[in-house]
Write a protein that holds these residues in place. Structure first.
Motif, mmCIF file in Angstrom:
data_model
loop_
_atom_site.group_PDB
_atom_site.id
_atom_site.type_symbol
_atom_site.label_atom_id
_atom_site.label_comp_id
_atom_site.label_asym_id
_atom_site.label_seq_id
_atom_site.Cartn_x
_atom_site.Cartn_y
_atom_site.Cartn_z
ATOM 1 N N ASP A 106 0.867 -1.175 0.000
ATOM 2 C CA ASP A 106 0.000 0.000 0.000
ATOM 3 C C ASP A 106 0.908 1.231 0.000
ATOM 4 O O ASP A 106 2.133 1.106 -0.137
ATOM 5 C CB ASP A 106 -0.961 -0.032 1.198
ATOM 6 N N GLN A 107 0.317 2.398 0.151
ATOM 7 C CA GLN A 107 1.122 3.624 0.056
ATOM 8 C C GLN A 107 2.228 3.666 1.109
ATOM 9 O O GLN A 107 3.351 4.075 0.832
ATOM 10 C CB GLN A 107 0.226 4.845 0.216
ATOM 11 N N ALA A 108 1.879 3.217 2.327
ATOM 12 C CA ALA A 108 2.870 3.256 3.407
ATOM 13 C C ALA A 108 4.008 2.278 3.119
ATOM 14 O O ALA A 108 5.193 2.606 3.318
ATOM 15 C CB ALA A 108 2.192 2.924 4.738
ATOM 16 N N ILE B 204 -1.659 1.739 -9.349
ATOM 17 C CA ILE B 204 -2.219 2.775 -8.472
ATOM 18 C C ILE B 204 -1.163 3.452 -7.603
ATOM 19 O O ILE B 204 -1.364 4.578 -7.133
ATOM 20 C CB ILE B 204 -3.379 2.197 -7.624
ATOM 21 N N LEU B 205 -0.024 2.786 -7.425
ATOM 22 C CA LEU B 205 1.045 3.386 -6.618
ATOM 23 C C LEU B 205 2.031 4.198 -7.458
ATOM 24 O O LEU B 205 2.915 4.864 -6.919
ATOM 25 C CB LEU B 205 1.796 2.294 -5.850
ATOM 26 N N TRP C 13 11.377 4.015 -12.775
ATOM 27 C CA TRP C 13 10.183 3.237 -12.464
ATOM 28 C C TRP C 13 9.446 2.862 -13.741
ATOM 29 O O TRP C 13 9.689 3.449 -14.806
ATOM 30 C CB TRP C 13 9.277 3.967 -11.480
ATOM 31 N N GLY C 14 8.554 1.887 -13.586
ATOM 32 C CA GLY C 14 7.838 1.424 -14.770
ATOM 33 C C GLY C 14 6.559 0.713 -14.393
ATOM 34 O O GLY C 14 6.254 0.527 -13.215
ATOM 35 N N GLY C 15 5.805 0.313 -15.421
ATOM 36 C CA GLY C 15 4.566 -0.422 -15.211
ATOM 37 C C GLY C 15 4.811 -1.927 -15.285
ATOM 38 O O GLY C 15 5.857 -2.379 -15.757
ATOM 39 N N GLN C 16 3.837 -2.677 -14.845
ATOM 40 C CA GLN C 16 3.933 -4.146 -14.910
ATOM 41 C C GLN C 16 3.199 -4.698 -16.135
ATOM 42 O O GLN C 16 3.248 -5.901 -16.404
ATOM 43 C CB GLN C 16 3.314 -4.778 -13.660
ATOM 44 N N LEU D 144 1.245 5.726 -18.747
ATOM 45 C CA LEU D 144 2.481 5.384 -18.034
ATOM 46 C C LEU D 144 3.553 6.428 -18.313
ATOM 47 O O LEU D 144 4.277 6.863 -17.402
ATOM 48 C CB LEU D 144 2.973 3.995 -18.453
ATOM 49 N N LYS D 145 3.629 6.834 -19.566
ATOM 50 C CA LYS D 145 4.621 7.848 -19.943
ATOM 51 C C LYS D 145 4.346 9.165 -19.207
ATOM 52 O O LYS D 145 5.257 9.841 -18.743
ATOM 53 C CB LYS D 145 4.551 8.050 -21.466
#
Ligand code: PGA
Length: 250
Positions: A15-17, A45-46, A61-64, A83-84
């Motif tokens: 999660d965010q934390a 979402i993160l 960073w990137g997407g899955q 994503l870009k």
């Protein structure tokens, strides 16, 4: 000289934390990583939170995953331009979990690879055989099938701006790692295959190993001549382990 890449695939975790704590840990230890490039692929979402935390740092960073379309009535999907827009450098395509749980065939994977590049994202194309396929001596034919679809669709030169991750399905999340020799054999096969089409592309592309890579087995794997880093699942969720692998990569 290929710069090692250590990419974390967080899968559907955190999660965010958790994300904030994990990134704090990674950033705190970054100075000890000598040469490897680092990237994390969080759940969609993160990504905004990860992007603002990592902006200006050396960690990318990137997407899955991404959709094959850029926009439109595709409920639940996320596109390359999105994503870009959030600063992604990479996107994983064709992960074995996408192939087996969400029915993504080689043709869809090839389209996703193209959608990534069309939007200025670097695809991390996952390939790899199942346990049954290995037992049947089909490893190379599976890799051929998975790569050929992408090569046929986009040409060998598309691989000048891509990463390939060899992830034997039987090693993912199982604690069973391919031995360095086993992994090297397949990595060398992939590079030789690409070299038959374009020697320069083959020499430049980074081939990552994925499947239960941990700090204690990373050095030996990445020391193999054709293994240029790792795509890390479970061990990417702990800063200490992720950094341990990154340090082992040099
Ligand atoms: P693992 O996952 O490191 O947990 O085995 C690797 C991956 O699926 O990318």
């Amino acid at each position: 000289m290929r710069q090692p890449l250590v990419a974390g695939n967080w899968k559907m975790n955190g999660d965010q934390a958790d994300a904030s704590k994990l990134l704090d840990g990674i950033l705190a230890g970054l100075a000890e990583v000598k040469s490897a490039e680092l990237a994390v692929c969080p759940p969609f979402i993160l990504i905004p939170a990860v992007a603002s935390k990592l902006a200006g740092s050396a960690v990318k960073w990137g997407g899955q995953n991404l959709d094959i379309h850029n926009s439109g009535a595709y409920t639940g999907e996320v596109s390359g331009p999105m994503l870009k827009d959030f600063g992604c450098t990479y996107v994983i395509v064709g992960h074995s979990e996408r192939r087996s749980y969400y029915g993504e065939g080689d043709n869809v994977v090839a389209m996703k690879f193209g959608a990534a590049q069309d939007n200025g994202l670097i695809p991390i194309l996952c390939v790899g055989e199942s346990l049954e396929e290995r037992a049947e001596n089909e490893t190379e034919s599976v890799i051929d099938r998975q790569l050929d679809e992408v090569i046929d669709a986009h040409g060998i030169t598309a691989f000048a701006n891509a990463v390939i991750a060899y992830e034997p399905v039987w090693a993912i999340g199982t604690g069973k790692t391919a031995t360095p020799d086993m992994a090297q054999e397949v990595h060398a096969y992939i590079r030789r295959k690409l070299a038959t089409l374009d020697a320069g592309v083959a020499a430049g592309i980074r081939l990552l190993y994925g499947g239960s890579m941990k700090p204690d087995n990373a050095a030996e794997l990445i020391a193999q001549p054709d293994i240029d880093g790792g795509l890390i699942g479970g061990a990417s969720l702990k800063a200490e382990d992720f950094l341990g692998i990154a340090k082992a990569a040099g």
